[in-house]
Design a protein around this motif. Structure first.
Motif, PDB file in Angstrom:
ATOM      1  N   UNK A 388       0.846  -1.186   0.000  1.00 23.33           N
ATOM      2  CA  UNK A 388       0.000   0.000   0.000  1.00 23.33           C
ATOM      3  C   UNK A 388       0.882   1.237   0.000  1.00 23.33           C
ATOM      4  N   UNK A 389       0.700   2.087  -1.008  1.00 27.09           N
ATOM      5  CA  UNK A 389       1.422   3.352  -1.081  1.00 27.09           C
ATOM      6  C   UNK A 389       0.431   4.490  -0.831  1.00 27.09           C
ATOM      7  N   UNK A 390       0.811   5.389   0.055  1.00 22.31           N
ATOM      8  CA  UNK A 390      -0.014   6.552   0.359  1.00 22.31           C
ATOM      9  C   UNK A 390       0.741   7.809  -0.029  1.00 22.31           C
ATOM     10  N   UNK A 391       0.277   8.467  -1.095  1.00 22.49           N
ATOM     11  CA  UNK A 391       0.830   9.768  -1.466  1.00 22.49           C
ATOM     12  C   UNK A 391       0.109  10.816  -0.627  1.00 22.49           C
ATOM     13  N   UNK A 392       0.862  11.591   0.150  1.00 18.70           N
ATOM     14  CA  UNK A 392       0.250  12.469   1.131  1.00 18.70           C
ATOM     15  C   UNK A 392       0.790  13.882   1.046  1.00 18.70           C
ATOM     16  N   UNK A 393      -0.026  14.791   1.575  1.00 19.17           N
ATOM     17  CA  UNK A 393       0.374  16.188   1.657  1.00 19.17           C
ATOM     18  C   UNK A 393      -0.292  16.789   2.890  1.00 19.17           C
ATOM     19  N   UNK A 394       0.462  17.493   3.738  1.00 17.55           N
ATOM     20  CA  UNK A 394      -0.173  18.137   4.896  1.00 17.55           C
ATOM     21  C   UNK A 394      -1.077  19.280   4.459  1.00 17.55           C
ATOM     22  N   UNK A 395      -2.031  19.605   5.292  1.00 17.34           N
ATOM     23  CA  UNK A 395      -2.943  20.690   4.972  1.00 17.34           C
ATOM     24  C   UNK A 395      -2.216  22.027   5.041  1.00 17.34           C
ATOM     25  N   UNK A 396      -2.807  23.038   4.428  1.00 16.40           N
ATOM     26  CA  UNK A 396      -2.205  24.370   4.435  1.00 16.40           C
ATOM     27  C   UNK A 396      -2.174  24.921   5.855  1.00 16.40           C
ATOM     28  N   UNK A 397      -1.261  25.859   6.093  1.00 18.82           N
ATOM     29  CA  UNK A 397      -1.013  26.350   7.443  1.00 18.82           C
ATOM     30  C   UNK A 397      -2.226  27.043   8.053  1.00 18.82           C
ATOM     31  N   UNK A 398      -2.895  27.888   7.270  1.00 18.89           N
ATOM     32  CA  UNK A 398      -3.942  28.744   7.825  1.00 18.89           C
ATOM     33  C   UNK A 398      -5.266  28.517   7.086  1.00 18.89           C
ATOM     34  N   UNK A 399      -6.349  28.599   7.862  1.00 21.89           N
ATOM     35  CA  UNK A 399      -7.687  28.562   7.287  1.00 21.89           C
ATOM     36  C   UNK A 399      -8.487  29.719   7.863  1.00 21.89           C
ATOM     37  N   UNK A 400      -9.119  30.495   7.005  1.00 21.04           N
ATOM     38  CA  UNK A 400     -10.020  31.563   7.431  1.00 21.04           C
ATOM     39  C   UNK A 400     -11.437  31.137   7.076  1.00 21.04           C
ATOM     40  N   UNK A 401     -12.328  31.198   8.049  1.00 21.36           N
ATOM     41  CA  UNK A 401     -13.717  30.795   7.838  1.00 21.36           C
ATOM     42  C   UNK A 401     -14.639  31.992   8.034  1.00 21.36           C
ATOM     43  N   UNK A 402     -15.729  31.997   7.235  1.00 20.25           N
ATOM     44  CA  UNK A 402     -16.740  33.048   7.339  1.00 20.25           C
ATOM     45  C   UNK A 402     -18.114  32.398   7.384  1.00 20.25           C
ATOM     46  N   UNK A 403     -19.018  33.011   8.099  1.00 22.06           N
ATOM     47  CA  UNK A 403     -20.370  32.460   8.156  1.00 22.06           C
ATOM     48  C   UNK A 403     -21.267  33.311   9.028  1.00 22.06           C
ATOM     49  N   UNK A 404     -22.259  32.651   9.642  1.00 22.11           N
ATOM     50  CA  UNK A 404     -23.224  33.347  10.478  1.00 22.11           C
ATOM     51  C   UNK A 404     -24.639  32.980  10.098  1.00 22.11           C
ATOM     52  N   UNK A 405     -25.570  33.868  10.424  1.00 20.37           N
ATOM     53  CA  UNK A 405     -26.979  33.619  10.125  1.00 20.37           C
ATOM     54  C   UNK A 405     -27.682  34.944   9.868  1.00 20.37           C
ATOM     55  N   UNK A 406     -28.577  34.928   8.883  1.00 19.27           N
ATOM     56  CA  UNK A 406     -29.501  36.032   8.635  1.00 19.27           C
ATOM     57  C   UNK A 406     -30.895  35.525   8.949  1.00 19.27           C
TER      58      UNK A 406
END
Length: 754
Positions: A388-406
């Motif tokens: 089994x070979x797993x080609x992998x990559x770590x996630x990016x350093x930063x994540x910005x999230x936006x949301x809320x409710x109207x």
């Protein structure tokens, strides 16, 4: 010339190639085409396809019968593959972050500067990648990784967008070839192969008849296409513009001898790329459309395939394929410390392993939010085992999230979060978020350390500020609201350690220091010159939680389940500073010690069908004392709020120190995104918290009264956030009926007492 060819002895040796076009979900019709051809003993000597045509054609080339392909495509497993959903059996809850009100997340990476890369896919490829490996690894090995040596020689096409040309697969790993050929832009991640980034072959060659002819020189080609002519770009339709920019128009010009090419065009309804809800009718359409032309095909191809001989050849090829037994693991693309983390996360007990035995460990890793890419291949080794070979990559350093409710009620709020992740020999994540609105505002900073040891554990620390302002719990968006009469403010420091319990639960134990401040008037009839009472409860708490959650959505779920059992011991001081609407002017201070045990379970009994039934239950057991006055006692009591709007209201009838509550949910899925929801619950307090004329609290008689609440809602679960219209009922409230329209997620940071 063709007439004499058909009459000659050589005509009996005609070679027939089948070409299957791309077309997304509509390509399921190709299964019906193959089914009709085999049923009528039409020979298939070669097969080629693009995208969905490559998937169907590749499975046929691997030795699957048309009926077996049909069963797979109509299965729940296939539906999950193409939708990116994970089977609940393999969902790993331990490392899942808490739900928040985000709609979208933008990921950044750092080197010397900060860069943003938009997401390359709309659905998760985790299930698709593992499924492709599972279904193709044996056939790839049996053919010696040469597509000419499959049950039926095969070709498929992918697109190299850097060099602006098609890539023809004739050898190598069949799973990689099929996955690359079906990597539709923006839906599925592209595949990295031979230093190229490959996309859906339909971008450059959606009907590879020329590939079929160039590689195999068949005498006759039978084509099946489910693609309509490309329409011109539309001014306000971005998808149509991109499609015209990147896709070349499909050519159906005969490539072999004139008259020796038949194209079948199944009649299919217009469906989106990934709408597999009508797969059965698609298969039937392909079958019927082929039968309508079967005499024409027979006239062109007098040779009759021997069904018994085909069955023997198919059986011999399938039996030639070696069972998949994984004996070693190779991790590619990660440095030493992240690779140690990966090995620790999977914690494989030992080799050899079957794919079914390996699958839970694979999903445990694939669902880790610090991993950006995991691509599996199972390669056959000379010693009759697979690596089994797993080609992998770590996630990016930063994540910005936006949301809320109207909302139609004044509970509108925005949400923003910034999260940092680092992968070394252990995992690190640090997050800050903020909610801002009149009803609810909050700020939180949180750090989590992930130790992937033999017994993995998380160490968490966070600081949270919460503010709830029940300024007018029954007002609408269009009404003027009165001054605030009830404000809850809290600040809390938490530290905890968590360990997994199987795949679906975790135990968390820790310590909390919190300061709760409630400002309130002891009547709703107050003047602007009145001053509010203030109750403070500063306390230490130790807690143990056992929880799990595999609901399919963070709001308005219609399948899966969740549960929580929490025990918390409080030791703190209550202070009361009187205002002008109470009955006393005396400062009050006292010490409290009490426990609270809360149990909650939410379970959908059915996951499909025209109605989905869910059960919800909740119970609280506590020796919590009454506070200095009625309102303070109500504010510190446990709350029952089973549906959306109830979380935004101060409802004294649904608060108590001890209670049991439960009810039922009936969900009617109109489409994959539209639901009608009916919910009804009964709340039974052990002793109701009541108010005497001096505005002091006292407890009623055991089980003296109970209350009913319910909701009816129409919900559209859009790709960004849910849109809902809800009608609600609360027994014995002054205004028992209410309505609320929302767009977004009405979710909060966890409260200090939960």
């Amino acid at each position: 010339m063709l007439f004499f060819t058909l009459l000659s002895p050589l005509g009996q040796a005609q070679k027939v190639g089948v070409v299957l076009s791309g077309g997304g979900a509509a390509g399921v019709a190709h299964v019906g085409v193959l089914k009709a051809l085999e049923a009528n003993n039409i020979p298939i000597d070669y097969i080629a396809g693009t995208s969905m045509g490559a998937l169907v054609g590749g499975m046929y080339a691997m030795g699957y019968t048309p009926s077996q392909i049909e069963s797979l495509i109509l299965s729940d497993d296939f539906a999950k593959m193409v939708s990116g959903k994970i089977n609940n059996r393999y969902y790993y809850f331990f490392r899942q972050p808490e739900s928040n009100a985000s709609w979208i997340g933008l990921k950044f990476y750092t080197d010397s500067t900060l860069h943003y890369r938009p997401p390359a896919n709309m659905i998760s490829p985790i299930n698709m990648d593992f499924g492709m490996m599972q279904y193709t690894a044996r056939a790839s090995a049996a053919s010696g990784y040469n597509f000419d040596s499959l049950f039926v020689p095969f070709r498929c096409v992918a697109a190299d967008i850097h060099n602006k040309k098609e890539v023809i697969f004739s050898k190598g790993d069949l799973g990689v070839a099929l996955r690359a050929s079906s990597a539709y832009p923006f839906y599925l991640k592209p595949v990295s192969y031979d230093n190229k980034l490959l996309f859906d072959g339909g971008l450059y060659n959606n009907f590879p008849a020329d590939v079929m002819y160039a590689d195999f020189l068949p005498d006759v080609i039978i084509g099946s296409t489910v693609v309509s002519e490309m329409t011109p770009p539309v001014e306000d339709d971005l998808y149509s513009q991109i499609k015209n920019m990147v896709m070349e128009r499909t050519s159906y010009t005969p490539v072999c001898e004139e008259g020796a090419m038949i194209i079948i065009k199944p009649r299919i309804p217009k469906v989106s790329i990934l709408d597999f809800g009508q797969s059965r009718s698609m298969v039937d359409s392909g079958y019927v459309s082929t039968l309508r032309r079967i005499e024409e095909i027979r006239h062109l191809i007098p040779r009759v395939a021997d069904s018994m001989q085909i069955a023997r050849r198919r059986k011999n090829f399938v039996e030639k394929a070696k069972p998949i037994t994984i004996t070693s693991l190779e991790i590619q693309g990660l440095e030493k410390n992240p690779a140690r983390y990966v090995a620790g996360i999977m914690r494989i007990p030992g080799f050899p392993m079957t794919l079914d035995e390996l699958r839970p460990y694979y999903y445990r890793l694939a669902l880790d939010d610090k991993i950006s890419k995991i691509y599996p291949t199972a390669t056959y080794l000379p010693n009759q085992n697979y690596q089994l070979k797993l080609q992998m990559k770590p996630d990016k350093d930063y994540t910005v999230q936006f949301g809320g409710v109207f909302s139609s009620r004044p509970v509108n709020m925005g949400f923003i979060a910034l999260k940092y992740k680092h992968l070394g020999f252990m995992g690190l994540s640090a997050e800050g978020n903020a909610y801002f609105g009149k009803f609810y505002s909050s700020a939180q900073v949180k750090t989590v350390l992930d130790f992937p040891f033999r017994l993995p554990f998380l160490v968490e620390a966070d600081f949270t500020l919460n503010n709830f302002d029940f300024f007018n719990s029954a007002s609408t968006f269009f009404e003027d609201t009165r001054p605030s009469y009830l404000i809850q403010y809290e600040e809390a420091w938490n530290g905890a350690v968590a360990i997994p319990v199987g795949n679906k639960a975790k135990i968390k134990t820790g310590y909390t220091y919190a300061r709760l401040v409630d400002d309130y008037y002891q009547t709703q009839e107050f003047l602007s010159v009145d001053t509010a009472d203030r109750t403070k409860f500063s306390h230490n708490a130790v807690f143990v939680n056992i929880e799990g959650d595999h609901l399919n959505r963070k709001q308005f779920a219609n399948s899966g389940g969740s549960f929580l059992v929490t025990a918390r011991y409080f030791n703190g001081v209550e202070e009361n500073i009187p205002g002008s609407t109470g009955t006393t002017n005396s400062y009050f201070r006292t010490h409290h010690e009490f426990y609270r045990i809360k149990m909650r379970a939410d379970k959908f009994l059915t996951r499909s069908g025209w109605v989905r039934i869910g059960l919800y239950g909740e119970a609280v057991l506590s020796n919590q004392p009454l506070f200095n006055n009625y309102t303070a006692s109500q504010l510190q009591a446990a709350v029952f709020s089973p549906f959306l709007e109830s979380r935004t209201l101060f409802l004294p009838n649904f608060r108590a120190h001890q209670y049991i509550a439960g009810g039922m949910k009936l969900i009617f899925p109109l489409t994959s995104r539209f639901d009608i929801r009916l919910e009804g619950y009964v709340f039974q307090p052990y002793k109701q918290i009541l108010e005497n004329p001096e505005k002091q609290a006292y407890l009623g008689q055991p089980f003296e009264k109970r209350f009913i609440t319910g909701s009816a809602a129409l919900v559209y679960n859009s790709p960004l956030a849910p849109i809902s219209f809800c009608a609600n009922y609360y027994q014995d409230e002054k205004n028992p009926f209410s309505f609320i329209f929302t767009v977004g997620y009405l979710l909060f940071n966890r409260k200090a007492t939960e």
